[in-house]
Design an enzyme around this catalytic site. Structure first.
Site, PDB file in Angstrom:
ATOM      1  N   THR A 104       0.519  -0.634   0.191  1.00 30.22           N
ATOM      2  CA  THR A 104      -0.194  -0.346   0.227  1.00 30.22           C
ATOM      3  C   THR A 104       0.951   1.277  -0.139  1.00 30.22           C
ATOM      4  O   THR A 104       0.409   1.851  -1.018  1.00 30.22           O
ATOM      5  CB  THR A 104      -0.931   0.448   1.117  1.00 30.22           C
ATOM      6  OG1 THR A 104      -1.689  -0.854   1.282  1.00 30.22           O
ATOM      7  CG2 THR A 104      -1.889   1.048   2.038  1.00 30.22           C
ATOM      8  N   SER A 132       5.383  -6.435  -1.551  1.00 29.34           N
ATOM      9  CA  SER A 132       5.058  -7.093  -0.493  1.00 29.34           C
ATOM     10  C   SER A 132       5.586  -8.617   0.170  1.00 29.34           C
ATOM     11  O   SER A 132       5.019  -9.289  -0.047  1.00 29.34           O
ATOM     12  CB  SER A 132       3.327  -6.292  -0.351  1.00 29.34           C
ATOM     13  OG  SER A 132       2.802  -6.741   0.830  1.00 29.34           O
ATOM     14  N   CYS A 134      -9.674  -7.012   0.616  1.00 24.42           N
ATOM     15  CA  CYS A 134     -10.113  -6.174   1.679  1.00 24.42           C
ATOM     16  C   CYS A 134     -11.998  -6.001   1.212  1.00 24.42           C
ATOM     17  O   CYS A 134     -12.571  -5.438   2.846  1.00 24.42           O
ATOM     18  CB  CYS A 134      -9.544  -5.204   0.724  1.00 24.42           C
ATOM     19  SG  CYS A 134      -7.347  -4.955   0.399  1.00 24.42           S
TER      20      CYS A 134
HETATM   21  N1  PLP Z   1      -1.284  -4.680  -4.511  1.00 24.32           N
HETATM   22  C1  PLP Z   1      -1.974  -5.682  -4.641  1.00 24.32           C
HETATM   23  C2  PLP Z   1      -2.177  -6.156  -5.556  1.00 24.32           C
HETATM   24  C3  PLP Z   1      -2.310  -6.572  -3.252  1.00 24.32           C
HETATM   25  O1  PLP Z   1      -3.151  -8.117  -3.471  1.00 24.32           O
HETATM   26  C4  PLP Z   1      -2.409  -5.878  -2.116  1.00 24.32           C
HETATM   27  C5  PLP Z   1      -2.692  -6.946  -1.131  1.00 24.32           C
HETATM   28  O2  PLP Z   1      -4.153  -7.541  -1.448  1.00 24.32           O
HETATM   29  C6  PLP Z   1      -1.889  -4.510  -1.804  1.00 24.32           C
HETATM   30  C7  PLP Z   1      -1.183  -4.570  -2.643  1.00 24.32           C
HETATM   31  C8  PLP Z   1      -1.410  -3.943  -0.301  1.00 24.32           C
HETATM   32  O3  PLP Z   1      -0.432  -4.319  -0.136  1.00 24.32           O
HETATM   33  P1  PLP Z   1      -0.676  -4.773   1.348  1.00 24.32           P
HETATM   34  O4  PLP Z   1      -1.085  -6.002   2.154  1.00 24.32           O
HETATM   35  O5  PLP Z   1       1.429  -5.074   1.845  1.00 24.32           O
HETATM   36  O6  PLP Z   1      -0.209  -3.358   2.394  1.00 24.32           O
END
Ligand code: PLP
Length: 386
Positions: A72, A199, A325
């Site tokens: 994120t 991540s 989410c």
């Molecule tokens: N981008 C994608 C495609 C994701 O699947 C996710 C998490 O589900 C994120 C960004 C966010 O990552 P983080 O959980 O490390 O903030």
């Protein structure tokens, strides 16, 4: 009841190797990397060694890798930094309708600040074509942000072709590679991108740590101000155990790709061919270009995908109705909707994401219980659902 965990796109279990690498940095080697005594430099060295490991794993230079708190933050940083840096040239950004909220909500914030965003609609497989991208470019386009692999349907997008267009037109290109890194070979330089987000918790590393690749580090601007860590670019005392754990997990995942990709592809294909004979079930995403472990479906005739998740949970199987989410909400998936599915069908998504810990026996178990669960939901009236 033993849990069968098949939601690796949501998060993964920390690998033994990552845990072992992290442990000393919680207690024995707890020093602050910014301190100048030996105890601090041990931590500093661990951070720099990890940077080299992460860089090598994604085909980058050490100087191009910056540690963050996860996907994120990396998405926010790349997009906001690129937009603001290039703001003098123009305020138009191109992205897609199937991005993760870490990208979509960041773009929404920029729209409130006067940027305009074109959200490209993918085809039924979740792909964006080079022609579509080319047609959306305007004189004032300064940034393109398109994900490498989608988190709901597992489609792997043709980023190399798309970034080539951006490069030719001198437009910055960001890719959210959070679902791809550690799962398929990812080489930032070969992809031709300017920014790439990753991540750790998606590839058996710890939660709350990630990285941003930036091809032009001297043009990067900080998102978070403070003590000047990460070469003045990302302030805040480094998450040393997290960074060390991420590097160990990524090194391991990349080393194992030669075996994990064929293993997961075969297991996923078995799962897909076992699920599809259930009447009213459709495979979503690109049938040919998809993440090895990711199977995603629409299951017709059930009140919502969430109920399927709940029923399978009662049988000890962890899966998802879409992205983590939105797993708890009963909204339709914005990704499926964008791919052309009806509002109703877009609520009936099911995502099964396998990891190397999953076995054929576990897939067999899921295939055995799945038709009965679907039948039950189709016959049963769920309270509160009309
Ligand atoms: N981008 C994608 C495609 C994701 O699947 C996710 C998490 O589900 C994120 C960004 C966010 O990552 P983080 O959980 O490390 O903030």
């Amino acid at each position: 009841m033993a849990i069968i965990y098949m939601d690796h796109a949501a998060t993964t279990r920390l690998s033994e190797k990552a845990l072992g690498a992290m442990l000393p940095y919680f207690r024995e080697e707890f020093g602050n990397p910014s301190a100048i005594y030996d105890h601090g430099s041990t931590a500093k060295n661990a951070v720099e060694k990890s940077r080299a490991t992460v860089a090598k794993a994604i085909g980058a230079l050490r100087s191009e890798v910056f540690f963050t708190s996860g996907g994120t933050e990396s998405d926010n940083w790349a997009i906001k930094c690129a937009a603001k840096r290039m703001g003098g040239k123009g305020r138009h950004i191109i992205s897609t309708q199937i991005e993760h909220n870490a990208v979509l909500k960041t773009l929404e914030q920029l729209e409130k600040e006067g940027y305009s965003v074109t959200y490209l609609q993918p085809d039924k497989n979740g792909q964006i074509s080079p022609e579509q991208l080319e047609a959306a470019i305007r004189q004032d386009t300064v940034l393109i942000s398109i994900m490498l692999a989608n988190n709901v349907v597992g489609t792997v997008l043709r980023i190399k072709e798309l970034s080539a267009i951006a490069r030719k037109r001198r437009i910055l290109f960001h890719t959210d590679a959070v679902q791809a890194v550690g799962h398929i070979p990812v080489n930032a330089r070969e992809l031709g991108v300017d920014f790439l987000s990753l991540s750790a918790h998606k590839f058996s590393g710890p939660k709350g740590v990630g990285a941003l690749y930036c091809r032009l580090p001297n043009r990067l601007a900080p998102l978070i101000a403070g003590g000047g860590q990460e070469r003045e670019m990302r302030s805040g005392t480094e998450n040393v155990p997290g960074i060390v754990g991420m590097a160990a997990a990524l090194e391991e995942a990349v080393e194992q790709l030669d075996t994990s990709v064929p293993y997961l592809t075969a297991l996923r294909d078995k799962l897909v061919s076992g699920i599809l004979p259930t009447p009213g079930v459709t495979l979503t995403g690109d049938p040919d270009h998809r993440l090895p472990g990711m199977a995603s479906f629409i299951v017709d005739g059930i009140p919502h995908g969430v109920f399927l998740v709940q029923e399978l949970n009662k049988l000890g199987v962890c899966v998802s109705s879409g992205s983590a989410c939105s797993a708890a909400s009963k909204e339709a998936s914005h990704v499926l909707r964008a791919m052309g599915y009806s509002e109703e069908a877009s609520g009936d998504g099911l995502r099964i994401s396998l990891g190397t810990e999953n076995t054929e026996a576990e897939v067999d178990y899921l295939l055995q219980v799945f038709p009965g669960v679907v039948r039950k939901l189709r016959n049963e009236k769920i309270p509160g659902v009309v």
